[in-house]
Design a protein around this motif. Structure first.
Motif, PDB file in Angstrom:
ATOM      1  N   GLY A   1       0.883  -1.088   0.025  1.00  0.00           N
ATOM      2  CA  GLY A   1       0.118  -0.189   0.213  1.00  0.00           C
ATOM      3  C   GLY A   1       0.838   1.345  -0.095  1.00  0.00           C
ATOM      4  N   ARG A   2       0.841   2.032   0.885  1.00  0.00           N
ATOM      5  CA  ARG A   2       1.740   3.299   1.143  1.00  0.00           C
ATOM      6  C   ARG A   2       2.777   3.090   2.142  1.00  0.00           C
ATOM      7  NH1 ARG A   2      -3.221   4.207   3.290  1.00  0.00           N
ATOM      8  NH2 ARG A   2      -4.334   4.463   1.569  1.00  0.00           N
ATOM      9  N   THR A   3       2.881   2.126   2.549  1.00  0.00           N
ATOM     10  CA  THR A   3       4.166   1.710   3.740  1.00  0.00           C
ATOM     11  C   THR A   3       5.305   0.996   3.223  1.00  0.00           C
ATOM     12  OG1 THR A   3       2.156   1.745   5.154  1.00  0.00           O
ATOM     13  CG2 THR A   3       4.141   0.940   5.835  1.00  0.00           C
ATOM     14  N   LEU A   4       6.436   1.657   3.359  1.00  0.00           N
ATOM     15  CA  LEU A   4       7.559   1.145   3.125  1.00  0.00           C
ATOM     16  C   LEU A   4       8.157  -0.023   4.203  1.00  0.00           C
ATOM     17  CD1 LEU A   4      10.118   3.924   2.060  1.00  0.00           C
ATOM     18  CD2 LEU A   4       8.057   2.863   0.523  1.00  0.00           C
ATOM     19  N   LYS A   5       8.727  -1.017   3.831  1.00  0.00           N
ATOM     20  CA  LYS A   5       8.867  -2.146   4.533  1.00  0.00           C
ATOM     21  C   LYS A   5      10.258  -2.911   4.208  1.00  0.00           C
ATOM     22  CE  LYS A   5       4.338  -3.756   5.603  1.00  0.00           C
ATOM     23  NZ  LYS A   5       3.456  -4.915   5.784  1.00  0.00           N
ATOM     24  N   TYR A   6      10.835  -3.486   5.174  1.00  0.00           N
ATOM     25  CA  TYR A   6      11.757  -4.256   4.799  1.00  0.00           C
ATOM     26  C   TYR A   6      13.005  -3.606   4.134  1.00  0.00           C
ATOM     27  CZ  TYR A   6       8.638  -8.199   5.732  1.00  0.00           C
ATOM     28  OH  TYR A   6       7.653  -8.931   6.387  1.00  0.00           O
ATOM     29  N   VAL A   7      13.257  -2.337   4.445  1.00  0.00           N
ATOM     30  CA  VAL A   7      14.333  -1.779   3.717  1.00  0.00           C
ATOM     31  C   VAL A   7      15.648  -1.989   4.658  1.00  0.00           C
ATOM     32  CG1 VAL A   7      15.299   0.674   3.128  1.00  0.00           C
ATOM     33  CG2 VAL A   7      12.909   0.113   2.895  1.00  0.00           C
TER      34      VAL A   7
ATOM     35  N   THR B   1       9.838   1.176  10.696  1.00  0.00           N
ATOM     36  CA  THR B   1      11.272   0.814  10.868  1.00  0.00           C
ATOM     37  C   THR B   1      11.668   0.759  12.346  1.00  0.00           C
ATOM     38  OG1 THR B   1      13.685   1.369  10.279  1.00  0.00           O
ATOM     39  CG2 THR B   1      12.197   3.262  10.752  1.00  0.00           C
ATOM     40  N   ARG B   2      13.010   0.643  12.552  1.00  0.00           N
ATOM     41  CA  ARG B   2      13.400   0.350  14.228  1.00  0.00           C
ATOM     42  C   ARG B   2      13.724   1.659  14.546  1.00  0.00           C
ATOM     43  NH1 ARG B   2      16.927  -4.502  13.455  1.00  0.00           N
ATOM     44  NH2 ARG B   2      15.509  -6.064  13.071  1.00  0.00           N
TER      45      ARG B   2
END
Lengths: 93, 357
Positions: free
Chosen positions: B61-67, B101-102
């Motif tokens: 969707g509009r969320t970045l993950k696992y960068v 993110t963390r």
């Protein structure tokens, strides 16, 4: 120049500037959000440059997000022109 | 595709291919990220010209993950390249981007122009970037704000899928005990009933209460942008979900409640759903410390022998074709809708759905 869609040019890399352009309805004016790592030294200069070039491109109603990582003036110029032309749907000829 | 002026090559893996997914998983495991291909819409991989993976990133969707970037390449432009690429994709269809993110990564994303929204220490933080942001949502809230009211200012957050007598009871109780009630309707369209319909049924079911103001939940109250089940190895899923609920409640307590002057939040007791129960527990823990009183109202019993009222039961009854009991659970306004032709598309959705919400 009439803007049609959202567009962006540039990157988050060092010595570059990321410019994002969103068309606004007529009469809304320019909304420029500038962030720069050299805000204190060159913030006003960059802002003036953006306005000057938007004048030259004939763009009045636009929201611009400019995220500067120390880009040179000519880089800023190129990125802005590209983003605006992408937004207006002008392809390279 | 080679990235201009660098020795990097960018590639879009095929998430339906087990080989590609295994490749990403192998890269992410040492960094403590447990990649779930079902939880992303798109992934990008950055290679060197020797075909060594040095960075990856995904979005849903509009969320970045696992960068993530390989340790040896954290001094390079790899991180900026991956984030630029992802943002370009997400912004084609959205006004803003979120990133989960963390907390220790906050400075890196802030360096790219993201703004920090909230942190559930020590595991998760959320940041945003784009044309629209939290400020715009707060501006929207200010347009709804009622000046100088007598009595307590309360709030309720409601999905209303669909609006039942139980919901109505909760709103009526809050309305009677408060000067003003802000009723937030979850805007995310992940439920059986669409946002428009949920809003309309809540509006009709609370029309007799003049001190209730309906508010759109936006992206900041129980939305999938701020609430993905996501990442972090060596943590039980329970802990992660708990941190996500904490994040949501912190946003509410720090960014939303002060704008409207909210002093109290009403919730119904939860008997069925473990996640919602956890959410209530977290609220009990956090809200009083942030100056918002929490009032937990026992659920209302249905007339007849229907037990406690819940929207889940309503959907089950529709699914099992036992609609004769619905009048015990639903106010007239919702019942009318279910009997109307407009309900048909939702009926089909219920008949095929297996989901909890």
């Amino acid at each position: 120049m009439i803007l049609k869609e959202k567009a962006q040019a540039g990157t988050f890399e060092s010595s570059d500037i990321l410019i994002m352009v969103e068309p606004l309805e007529a009469g809304a004016g320019r909304k420029i959000e500038l962030k720069s790592i050299v805000m204190q030294q060159y913030g006003d200069d960059i802002l003036q440059q953006l306005h000057r070039e938007l004048d030259a491109l004939g763009v009045q109603d636009v929201r611009i997000i400019a995220n500067d990582k120390g880009a040179l003036a000519l880089t800023i110029s190129a990125r802005l022109e590209t983003a605006i032309k992408r937004s207006a749907g002008i392809k390279a000829s | 595709m080679i990235v201009e002026n660098t020795d990097f090559r960018i590639d879009e893996p095929d998430l339906s291919s087990g080989y590609d997914v295994a490749l990403i998983k192998r890269f992410l495991i040492p960094m403590g990220l447990n990649f779930q291909p079902g939880e992303v819409d798109y992934t990008v991989i950055l290679y060197t010209l020797n075909d060594e993976i040095i960075a990856t990133g995904s979005y849903q969707g509009r969320t970045l993950k696992y960068v993530a970037v390989a340790p040896n390449y954290r001094e390079t432009t790899a991180f900026a390249l991956v984030v630029t690429h992802l943002i370009e994709k997400v912004m084609e269809h959205n006004q803003q981007v979120f990133v989960f993110t963390r907390p220790e990564n906050i400075p890196y994303f802030e360096g790219l122009g993201f703004s920090h929204i909230a942190t559930a220490a020590p595991l998760i933080s959320i940041l945003e970037f784009g044309y629209k942001g939290l400020c715009d949502y707060q501006t929207y809230l200010r347009t709804l704000k009622c000046p100088s009211q007598l009595g307590v200012v309360s709030s309720i957050v409601m999905n209303g899928n669909p609006f039942t007598k139980g919901h109505q009871y909760l709103v009526e109780k809050a309305s009677a005990e408060s000067g003003l009630v802000y009723l937030f309707v979850v805007e995310e369209n992940r439920s059986v009933f669409s946002f428009d319909v949920r809003w309309e049924l809540i509006e009709r079911g609370t029309a007799h209460l003049p001190n209730v103001i309906l508010v759109k939940g936006g992206y900041y109250i129980v939305s999938s942008a701020t609430f993905p089940d996501y990442f972090l190895k060596s943590e039980e899923p329970g802990v992660i979900t708990q941190k996500q609920t904490e994040l949501d409640i912190r946003v509410f307590a720090n960014c939303i409640a002060p704008v409207l002057g909210i002093q109290r939040r009403y919730v119904g007791t939860e008997e069925y759903c473990a996640t919602t129960k956890l959410y209530n527990e977290t609220m009990k823990d956090i809200l009083p410390k942030e100056g918002v009183e929490l009032v937990e109202v026992p659920r209302k019993l249905a007339e007849g022998d229907g037990g406690l009222i819940s929207a889940t039961k309503v959907r089950e009854a529709i699914k099992d074709h036992k609609e004769e009991h619905l009048a015990d659970y639903l106010p007239a306004s919702t019942l009318d809708f279910i009997k109307s032709a407009r309900f048909e598309p939702f009926r089909e959705k219920i008949l095929v759905s297996e989901k909890r919400h």
